[in-house]
Write a protein that holds these residues in place. Sequence first.
Motif: not given
Length: 291
Positions: A172-179, A208-212, A286-291
């Motif tokens: 779920w977290m990585l999907r927000s970044f990859l989108a 997407v390194m911040p998300g990883l 801050s980029m919205g990884a957790v929604k």
Amino acid sequence: MTTTTAVTVPGAESTRHYRHQKPPRSGIILSVIAWLIGLVFVFPVLWMVLTSLHSEPDAASNPPKFFASLTLDGYREFFSSGPVPPLLNSAMASVFSTALVLLLAFPAAYALSIKPVKRWTDVLFFLLSTKFLPVVAGLLPIYLFAQKVGLLDNIWLLVLFYTVMNLPIAIWMLRSFLAEVPVEMLEAAEVDGAGLLRTLGSIVAPVVMPGLASAALICFIFSWNELLFARVLTATTAETAPVFLTGFVTSQGLFLAQVCAASVVVSIPVLVAGFAAQDKLVQGLSMGAVK
């Protein structure tokens, strides 16, 4: 005769006045409130560190002695009790499970965002529904399965369980970044002849390194702090650090200074990981990884 005319730049006086303007009183009040809230959250940690430096009588005194003499006896007792194997077991379970989670979650999130599969919303709901089940409800089946296959008190069982436990969160977290990855970037890579693995490793991963980093840190913390399944599924060989901490609560009483010293030592790996990845973590949240 030369005449000098004073030219007034519109807005200059207002700009100069703005620069020397005092901060509003509401901003000062909010800053004070923020500091007070921060101290409320930090105070238990500071109290734990201070208690770990006291002797057992001073640590258990009521009212507490703030200015009691400091000693390292609690840390000496902790390290003399043999904490190295549990710490290594926790590190092994957390690191290996986090690596497996990222290895599986990254392509899964890619398939659910950039190259969406059919009915991808149902897949996301299924992943989320796996977190609906109470943890205690799955304890007995997992125990019976581990007993049947001979994996009780085995660190690899914890690695497998922590991977399954953290995988939905990471997807779920990585999907927000990859989108948020530009489609044009992927199309350019495809035109240049880059395959899927090269696209994921050389193009998508740096973006997407911040998300990883955020997903890795959260999965590491969840694995490191997990107690219930480690307490039930391990005994001596695969005992983890949280399970080791419960051994300080004995029939003779609670050794408060030793417990605080052990808690400080066990918390250090998580603090180090957090400080090492703080830039990526703040950027990721801050980029919205957790929604």
